[in-house]
Design an enzyme around this catalytic site. Structure first.
Site, short mmCIF file in Angstrom:
data_model
loop_
_atom_site.label_atom_id
_atom_site.label_comp_id
_atom_site.label_asym_id
_atom_site.label_seq_id
_atom_site.Cartn_x
_atom_site.Cartn_y
_atom_site.Cartn_z
N THR A 180 0.83 -1.20 0.00
CA THR A 180 0.00 0.00 0.00
C THR A 180 0.87 1.25 0.00
OG1 THR A 180 -1.57 1.28 1.34
CG2 THR A 180 -0.11 -0.18 2.51
N ASP A 181 0.34 2.33 -0.56
CA ASP A 181 1.08 3.58 -0.52
C ASP A 181 1.06 4.21 0.87
OD1 ASP A 181 -1.55 4.41 -0.41
OD2 ASP A 181 -1.37 5.94 -1.98
N GLU A 182 0.27 3.64 1.78
CA GLU A 182 0.20 4.19 3.13
C GLU A 182 1.48 3.99 3.92
OE1 GLU A 182 -3.41 3.96 5.42
OE2 GLU A 182 -4.51 3.19 3.70
N TYR B 155 -1.39 -0.07 11.28
CA TYR B 155 -1.64 -0.80 10.04
C TYR B 155 -0.54 -0.55 9.02
CZ TYR B 155 -3.19 -1.19 5.21
OH TYR B 155 -3.22 -1.45 3.87
N LYS C 287 2.42 -3.09 7.33
CA LYS C 287 2.64 -3.29 5.90
C LYS C 287 4.05 -2.87 5.50
CE LYS C 287 -0.08 -4.36 3.19
NZ LYS C 287 -0.44 -5.71 2.64
N PRO D 14 -18.76 10.71 7.95
CA PRO D 14 -17.53 10.81 8.75
C PRO D 14 -16.46 11.64 8.07
CG PRO D 14 -17.66 8.67 7.68
CD PRO D 14 -18.96 9.35 7.42
#
Length: 236
Positions: free
Chosen positions: A129-131, A153, A157, A208
């Protein structure tokens, strides 16, 4: 394909099944809260009436951390490629309790990599993931950007990514890491931002907003990401 009953994994499994009629596909999934075999009901319907010996799709209910199970599967089937979609992936859940994220996203990847090394799997694709890059004040991240995860999280990763890189360097495992931006599309679990926002709006609830609402996200349609992984899988 590990995690092939989840949102992104199920799209990839269905894509492979319908595009490559010569492939036998094995889907290993623990079917946790976000895994759902109804995501691939198109394959189940397609299998109706097909003799067992001619079945091209096989589901295995299991955990990527289960070394004995993986040893049996890798030894029996000699996979041509392994694509790991399996992951705990919800940021808010990781903030509440990160243990499952560490177990699945790091220990599970380690177990898969050990099997890929042991059985000389020709190609291993880690869906990342780019996160892992964290927040970027200006512009966009690129492959050489520093890894600065900002929650448990993304940290798990990132840990998996560097573990895969170590296996590539130390053990010459032919692995590739694919870092996609936020996927969206059909079958996405309703706790994710887009389906959650739409559902809340339709039910007359509140939408949200994280922080002050000034964050910018990058999105990619899940079928486009699936095509990209297909391209990586079939590249030299």
């Amino acid at each position: 394909v590990s995690g092939g009953s989840g949102f992104m994994g199920s799209h990839f499994v269905s894509h492979l099944y319908h595009k490559y009629s010569q492939y036998r596909i094995f889907n290993l999934d623990l079917l946790t809260y976000a895994g759902n075999n109804s995501n691939i009901r198109d394959i189940e319907l397609h299998k109706v009436g097909v003799p067992a010996d001619d079945q091209r799709y096989h589901f295995i209910h299991g955990d990527i951390c289960d070394r004995a199970l993986l040893d049996e599967l890798f030894g029996q089937h000699k996979f041509a490629a392994v694509i790991n979609y399996a992951a705990e992936s919800h940021v808010d859940r990781s903030i509440i309790d990160s243990l499952n994220f560490i177990r699945t996203n790091i220990q599970g990847v380690h177990t898969l990599m050990e099997m890929a090394r042991k059985y000389a799997t020709p190609k291993f694709i880690q869906i990342s993931t780019d996160e892992i890059y964290g927040d970027v004040a200006e512009g966009l991240s690129h492959e050489e950007s520093p890894i600065r995860p900002s929650n448990p999280y993304s940290a798990s990763k990132a840990g998996a990514d560097v573990l895969v890189q170590a296996f590539i360097r130390t053990h010459r495992v032919p692995a590739v890491i694919v870092r996609g931006s936020n996927n969206f599309g059909p079958y996405q679990y309703p706790e994710k931002l887009i389906p959650l926002t739409i559902t809340s709006y339709l039910e007359g609830g509140k939408v949200p907003v994280h922080g002050h609402g000034r964050h910018v996200r990058s999105w990619i349609y899940v079928k486009d990401f699936t095509n990209a992984v297909d391209l990586v899988m079939h590249s030299a």
